[in-house]
Design a protein around this motif. Structure first.
Motif, PDB file in Angstrom:
ATOM      1  N   ALA A 185       0.825  -1.104  -0.112  1.00  0.00           N
ATOM      2  CA  ALA A 185       0.069  -0.010  -0.165  1.00  0.00           C
ATOM      3  C   ALA A 185       0.868   1.325  -0.010  1.00  0.00           C
ATOM      4  N   GLY A 214      -4.270   1.908  -7.292  1.00  0.00           N
ATOM      5  CA  GLY A 214      -5.013   0.749  -7.376  1.00  0.00           C
ATOM      6  C   GLY A 214      -4.460  -0.133  -8.156  1.00  0.00           C
ATOM      7  N   PHE A 215      -5.084  -1.372  -8.478  1.00  0.00           N
ATOM      8  CA  PHE A 215      -4.563  -2.461  -9.506  1.00  0.00           C
ATOM      9  C   PHE A 215      -4.590  -2.124 -10.989  1.00  0.00           C
ATOM     10  N   ALA A 233      -2.774  -6.527 -13.411  1.00  0.00           N
ATOM     11  CA  ALA A 233      -2.056  -6.774 -11.991  1.00  0.00           C
ATOM     12  C   ALA A 233      -3.292  -7.589 -11.330  1.00  0.00           C
ATOM     13  N   ALA A 273      -1.480 -10.627 -10.235  1.00  0.00           N
ATOM     14  CA  ALA A 273      -0.634 -10.219  -8.981  1.00  0.00           C
ATOM     15  C   ALA A 273      -0.224 -11.427  -8.057  1.00  0.00           C
ATOM     16  N   THR A 323       5.464  -8.601 -10.845  1.00  0.00           N
ATOM     17  CA  THR A 323       5.397  -7.199 -10.453  1.00  0.00           C
ATOM     18  C   THR A 323       5.428  -6.136 -11.453  1.00  0.00           C
ATOM     19  N   THR A 324       5.042  -5.124 -11.000  1.00  0.00           N
ATOM     20  CA  THR A 324       4.844  -3.667 -12.004  1.00  0.00           C
ATOM     21  C   THR A 324       6.047  -2.842 -11.322  1.00  0.00           C
ATOM     22  N   LYS A 325       6.872  -3.231 -10.751  1.00  0.00           N
ATOM     23  CA  LYS A 325       7.780  -2.293  -9.836  1.00  0.00           C
ATOM     24  C   LYS A 325       9.121  -2.571 -10.616  1.00  0.00           C
ATOM     25  N   GLY A 374      10.778  -4.298  -6.313  1.00  0.00           N
ATOM     26  CA  GLY A 374       9.988  -5.563  -5.868  1.00  0.00           C
ATOM     27  C   GLY A 374      10.488  -6.673  -6.718  1.00  0.00           C
ATOM     28  N   LEU A 411       7.150 -11.292  -5.137  1.00  0.00           N
ATOM     29  CA  LEU A 411       6.837 -12.638  -4.541  1.00  0.00           C
ATOM     30  C   LEU A 411       6.118 -12.264  -3.429  1.00  0.00           C
ATOM     31  N   LEU A 419       2.628 -10.842  -2.772  1.00  0.00           N
ATOM     32  CA  LEU A 419       1.345 -11.263  -2.866  1.00  0.00           C
ATOM     33  C   LEU A 419       1.223 -12.821  -3.135  1.00  0.00           C
TER      34      LEU A 419
HETATM   35  P1  ADP Z   1       6.131  -6.454  -5.658  1.00  0.00           P
HETATM   36  O1  ADP Z   1       5.540  -5.526  -4.386  1.00  0.00           O
HETATM   37  O2  ADP Z   1       7.391  -7.064  -5.304  1.00  0.00           O
HETATM   38  O3  ADP Z   1       5.819  -6.066  -6.802  1.00  0.00           O
HETATM   39  P2  ADP Z   1       4.031  -7.961  -4.914  1.00  0.00           P
HETATM   40  O4  ADP Z   1       3.601  -9.487  -5.101  1.00  0.00           O
HETATM   41  O5  ADP Z   1       3.781  -7.434  -3.628  1.00  0.00           O
HETATM   42  O6  ADP Z   1       5.411  -7.902  -5.598  1.00  0.00           O
HETATM   43  O7  ADP Z   1       3.001  -7.138  -5.778  1.00  0.00           O
HETATM   44  C1  ADP Z   1       2.716  -7.519  -7.022  1.00  0.00           C
HETATM   45  C2  ADP Z   1       2.236  -6.441  -7.954  1.00  0.00           C
HETATM   46  O8  ADP Z   1       0.764  -5.918  -7.120  1.00  0.00           O
HETATM   47  C3  ADP Z   1       2.708  -5.161  -7.642  1.00  0.00           C
HETATM   48  O9  ADP Z   1       3.928  -5.006  -8.623  1.00  0.00           O
HETATM   49  C4  ADP Z   1       1.753  -4.062  -7.925  1.00  0.00           C
HETATM   50  O10 ADP Z   1       1.858  -3.752  -9.300  1.00  0.00           O
HETATM   51  C5  ADP Z   1       0.471  -4.605  -7.336  1.00  0.00           C
HETATM   52  N1  ADP Z   1       0.143  -4.203  -6.055  1.00  0.00           N
HETATM   53  C6  ADP Z   1       0.328  -4.463  -4.969  1.00  0.00           C
HETATM   54  N2  ADP Z   1      -0.239  -3.765  -4.051  1.00  0.00           N
HETATM   55  C7  ADP Z   1      -0.768  -2.731  -4.606  1.00  0.00           C
HETATM   56  C8  ADP Z   1      -1.309  -1.519  -4.080  1.00  0.00           C
HETATM   57  N3  ADP Z   1      -1.822  -1.471  -2.927  1.00  0.00           N
HETATM   58  N4  ADP Z   1      -1.901  -0.874  -5.153  1.00  0.00           N
HETATM   59  C9  ADP Z   1      -1.654  -1.018  -6.213  1.00  0.00           C
HETATM   60  N5  ADP Z   1      -0.906  -1.982  -6.743  1.00  0.00           N
HETATM   61  C10 ADP Z   1      -0.431  -2.792  -5.868  1.00  0.00           C
END
Ligand code: ADP
Length: 604
Positions: free
Chosen positions: A496, A530-531, A535, A539, A545-547, A552, A555, A557
């Motif tokens: 978040a 938001g997603f 994602a 996700a 990951t979108t990061k 990121g 892993l 979620l």
């Molecule tokens: P990481 O955080 O390493 O990318 P996660 O599995 O935790 O891996 O998250 C996967 C993806 O989910 C993120 O890259 C992001 O795009 C999306 N995501 C997770 N939490 C949020 C959030 N609170 N708001 C928007 N997108 C999110």
């Protein structure tokens, strides 16, 4: 199908009738025996009656037989014969005879002279007096005159009464001087016969009926008369008629029994109507036929019963056979089915083994694929800090050579941080790979959330994220592991904050929870971007990951999802209608428990 029962056949009446026809001749001997029995019975009865009658008749006659001889010796009577014209003597004789008649019960007595003229008679004072009449034409007179006992039956010419006459000569020394006659009434012997069905028939030497219980048979001839007999009848007039009519009897209608009376030359017969015997025989025959009928009916009944019984046994046997056939058919069907099932099971087992083998191969392939992807990421993730560490270390060496210890310290610190990051990556990987075998326990939700928030507090404050808490006062107990729950919460909160970095102020984070339907729901909402659609779909997959690579691993979620499933809960990803992400953690409610020290290995 069981064969229909055949309708019970009717008794074979025709064969019964045949049987009756065969048995009917049995009735003939019965008829014969019954007839003989009843005839003999009747004969013995009639014999007795006949004996009695004859004895009675002879008794009556014998009583008077000797009377004329005895009376012939009386002086009063002899006196009349000596002097017939002497009135006094005649009157005395008449009176004497009348007196004797009254005493003996004879019908009449009279005295005749040798010419047959009646000199004195017991009925001298009656209208039909014999006195003065001549009976020389009667045979008894001639007999007596011949010195024998005169016997004669005849109907009185004057009195019209039937009687039996005894006559004896009255002698004066050897000379016959007159004849004394005693007449016995026979009419009354006829009246002695009762009103029985049997009839009496008494015939004289001519075969003419002289005494009978049937008045219409009287003085009829039972046989043809000879000329001499006819002449004698005309001469001596024993009957009211001079030519007796023949008596024609239906021989079939009567059973007769006859007895001769030698003394008089008569025959006495009893005629019993054959009907008497017939009636009894008919009764016996009726009883016999009835018995036969009953026997036949019983036989018919027994035959019918027997046939029913045989039919039933037959029917039951057929039913049993049918049932056995059906059972055999069923057994054969079942055996076939069993064989088919066995082969199907065998096929299924083979297919399953095939499937398992294929799955194993797939899993192996998947594992290899994941391993490939992961090893690429890991090497990438670890190579970067490793390269940085090497350069920081080389730099530090140079800095220490130049006595710049402070800068070198800075480098060492950076190296420490980088190794921490590498440790963190490895720790995440371990968490992903590990299979948690700890049983869920009761964990208080709010304190776990507080701990997770505390770890991120510094960053949150730096980002000026507003925290909006809407949690119940009462502790929410959930089934979880203390460390695993903190790990999940930490991940979600960190995501978040990551999302909020992409947004300008105001940045907000909402935390709310509720308990319903045996579950506790924790909502974590932010007002970040938001997603994205992609994602939302992917996700939860590892390494999505979108990061940027530094931010990121993709892993978080995936690990959270795996931990939640292990705890029997669920992680739901969504976007809030007002924007931002909304993550829902669904956990099972647990019984309130003590807040125990963490039983899970924190290093795991
Ligand atoms: P990481 O955080 O390493 O990318 P996660 O599995 O935790 O891996 O998250 C996967 C993806 O989910 C993120 O890259 C992001 O795009 C999306 N995501 C997770 N939490 C949020 C959030 N609170 N708001 C928007 N997108 C999110």
């Amino acid at each position: 199908m069981i064969a229909k029962p055949t309708p019970p056949r009717r008794p074979r009446w025709r064969s019964l009738a045949l049987l009756a026809l065969c048995l009917a001749p049995l009735l003939w001997p019965l008829h014969h025996l019954a007839e003989r029995y009843y005839q003999e019975e009747l004969a013995s009865q009639n014999r007795q009656t006949l004996d009695l009658y004859v004895a009675n008749l002879l008794g009556t006659l014998h009583r008077y037989e000797t009377l004329p001889q005895i009376l012939g010796d009386l002086p009063a009577l002899r006196g009349v014969l000596a002097d017939p014209l002497r009135l006094e003597a005649v009157t005395n004789a008449n009176r004497l005879l009348k007196d004797i008649v009254q005493k003996t019960g004879a019908e009449v007595m009279y005295l005749m002279d040798v010419s047959g003229n009646t000199l004195a008679a017991s009925n001298w004072d009656k209208r039909d007096s014999f006195v003065g009449r001549n009976f020389a034409f009667r045979p008894y007179f001639n007999e007596a005159m011949a010195g024998r006992l005169g016997r004669f039956f005849g109907q009185g010419t004057t009195s019209a009464k039937r009687g039996y006459f005894f006559a004896a000569a009255v002698r004066d020394r050897e000379r016959i001087v007159g004849v004394l006659v005693v007449k016995v009434d026979l009419d009354h012997t006829e009246t002695l016969w009762g009103r029985t069905p049997e009839q009496l028939l008494l015939t004289d030497h001519n075969g003419v009926v002289i005494l009978t219980s049937r008045p219409d048979w009287r003085f009829r001839a039972t046989r043809a008369l000879t000329e001499a007999e006819r002449q004698a009848i005309i001469a001596i007039q024993p009957y009211p008629t001079q030519a007796p009519q023949p008596l024609v009897l239906n021989q079939d209608a009567w059973i007769s029994q006859t007895r001769d009376i030698k003394e008089t030359g008569w025959q006495v017969s009893i005629l019993a109507p054959r009907m008497l015997v017939d009636r009894s025989v008919q009764t016996v025959m009726a009883i016999g036929a009835g018995t036969l009928l009953v026997l036949m009916l019983l036989a018919g009944l027994v035959m019918q019963r027997r046939r029913h019984y045989i039919d039933r046994i037959d029917f039951e046997a057929r039913g049993r056979q049918e049932l056995e056939n059906r059972v055999a058919e069923r057994t054969a069907d079942l055996e076939g089915l069993n064989t088919r099932l066995k082969s199907a099971v065998l096929e299924r087992e083979n297919a399953q083994q095939e499937a398992v083998r294929a799955q194993d191969e797939l899993v192996q392939a998947g594992k290899l694929s994941v391993l490939g992807t992961m090893s690429a990421s890991i090497s990438h993730e670890l190579n970067q800090p490793l390269a940085a560490i090497r350069s920081y270390a080389e730099n530090a060496e140079i800095l220490l050579d130049h006595q710049r210890t402070e800068d070198a310290r800075g480098n060492l610190k950076l190296i420490g941080e980088l190794t921490g990051r590498m440790a963190s990556i490895i720790a995440h990987l371990r968490a992903f790979a590990r299979r948690d075998r700890h049983a869920p326990e009761s964990v208080a939700l709010q304190p776990a959330l507080d701990d997770a928030l505390a770890l991120l507090a510094k960053r949150r404050r730096a980002m000026a994220v507003e925290l909006i808490r809407d949690l119940p006062e009462a502790t929410l107990w959930v089934q979880a592991g203390e460390t695993r729950l903190r790990q999940v919460l930490g991940n979600l909160l960190a995501n978040a904050l990551d999302a909020l970095t992409e947004k300008a102020n105001p940045r907000r984070l909402w935390l709310s929870a509720e308990q319903r339907d045996g579950c506790v729901y924790l909502y974590i909402r932010d007002n970040g971007p938001g997603f994205s659609r992609q994602a939302l779909e992917h996700a939860k997959e590892p390494f999505f990951t979108t990061k940027t690579r530094t931010q990121g691993l993709g892993l978080g979620l995936a690990i959270c999802e795996s931990l939640m499933r292990a705890l029997g809960g669920e992680l739901l990803l969504a976007n809030h209608p007002e924007g931002g992400a909304l993550l829902t953690l669904q956990l099972r409610v647990a019984a309130p428990g003590a807040t125990l020290p963490n039983s899970e290995d924190p290093s795991a």
